[in-house]
Design a protein around this motif. Structure first.
Motif, PDB file in Angstrom:
ATOM      1  N   PHE A  26      39.109  31.124 -73.709  1.00  0.00           N
ATOM      2  CA  PHE A  26      37.756  31.323 -73.560  1.00  0.00           C
ATOM      3  C   PHE A  26      37.100  30.576 -74.793  1.00  0.00           C
ATOM      4  O   PHE A  26      35.956  29.818 -74.514  1.00  0.00           O
ATOM      5  CB  PHE A  26      37.256  32.859 -73.729  1.00  0.00           C
ATOM      6  N   LEU A  27      37.481  30.609 -75.950  1.00  0.00           N
ATOM      7  CA  LEU A  27      37.054  29.973 -77.066  1.00  0.00           C
ATOM      8  C   LEU A  27      37.004  28.536 -76.967  1.00  0.00           C
ATOM      9  O   LEU A  27      36.075  27.762 -77.577  1.00  0.00           O
ATOM     10  CB  LEU A  27      37.853  30.441 -78.557  1.00  0.00           C
ATOM     11  N   ILE A  28      38.114  28.032 -76.459  1.00  0.00           N
ATOM     12  CA  ILE A  28      38.393  26.640 -76.312  1.00  0.00           C
ATOM     13  C   ILE A  28      37.529  26.064 -75.379  1.00  0.00           C
ATOM     14  O   ILE A  28      36.930  24.878 -75.267  1.00  0.00           O
ATOM     15  CB  ILE A  28      39.674  26.315 -76.277  1.00  0.00           C
ATOM     16  N   MET A  29      37.379  26.846 -74.080  1.00  0.00           N
ATOM     17  CA  MET A  29      36.267  26.389 -73.026  1.00  0.00           C
ATOM     18  C   MET A  29      34.995  26.178 -73.430  1.00  0.00           C
ATOM     19  O   MET A  29      34.219  25.355 -73.134  1.00  0.00           O
ATOM     20  CB  MET A  29      36.357  27.500 -71.943  1.00  0.00           C
ATOM     21  N   LEU A  30      34.583  27.259 -74.373  1.00  0.00           N
ATOM     22  CA  LEU A  30      33.224  27.179 -74.932  1.00  0.00           C
ATOM     23  C   LEU A  30      33.097  25.922 -76.080  1.00  0.00           C
ATOM     24  O   LEU A  30      31.819  25.723 -76.381  1.00  0.00           O
ATOM     25  CB  LEU A  30      32.853  28.711 -75.532  1.00  0.00           C
ATOM     26  N   ASN A  31      34.189  25.307 -76.260  1.00  0.00           N
ATOM     27  CA  ASN A  31      34.149  24.272 -77.221  1.00  0.00           C
ATOM     28  C   ASN A  31      33.737  24.499 -78.582  1.00  0.00           C
ATOM     29  O   ASN A  31      32.995  23.756 -79.569  1.00  0.00           O
ATOM     30  CB  ASN A  31      33.149  23.105 -76.635  1.00  0.00           C
TER      31      ASN A  31
END
Length: 142
Positions: A26-31
């Motif tokens: 989720f953190l990586i998807m949110l960039n």
């Protein structure tokens, strides 16, 4: 009896790994992480970022599981931890709002062209003031 403990331990470990994987995805998807690396121009230290993210996740899990454990590091450590946790939550909240295009829509409808950084600063200060009010007044006890 010991088989039950081993089974519960393995079930907890796999469930924790699944939740941690989802959280980091989720953190990586949110960039969030790539953007922070890009803004700070510290791409050469990507391994350090990865290690600190994993260690933070492991440490947070250990602290949440063993809450009865006391860490006698004093008020200074508590303050540093509070600032870091607040920065993390703030980054996630702003990144999520940005992904959902909340800020551009609000700024376009209110015809705000300059001073966007001032608005974001006041939002952060408002969140900080609200958190301080909540914890100083001990509203969590009621």
């Amino acid at each position: 009896m010991w088989i039950r403990h081993v089974f519960l331990g393995l079930a907890g470990l796999t469930a924790g790994a699944a939740v941690a994987g989802g959280t980091f995805a989720f953190l990586i998807m949110l960039n969030i992480i790539p953007r922070m690396i890009g803004k700070t121009k510290t791409a050469a230290r990507i391994c350090l970022y990865e290690n600190m993210i994993v260690l933070g996740g492991i440490g947070g899990n250990l602290l949440s599981v063993f809450l009865m454990m006391r860490i006698p590091l004093g008020h200074i450590f508590l303050g540093v931890y509070g600032i870091c946790a607040g920065l993390f939550v703030g980054c996630v909240a702003v990144a999520l709002a940005e992904i959902l295009k909340t800020f551009p829509v609000i700024f376009r409808r209110t015809k705000v062209k300059v001073g966007l950084w001032v608005i974001l600063w006041f939002m952060a200060l408002g969140k900080t003031a609200g958190s301080l009010f909540y914890f100083i007044r001990r509203l969590s006890d009621s």
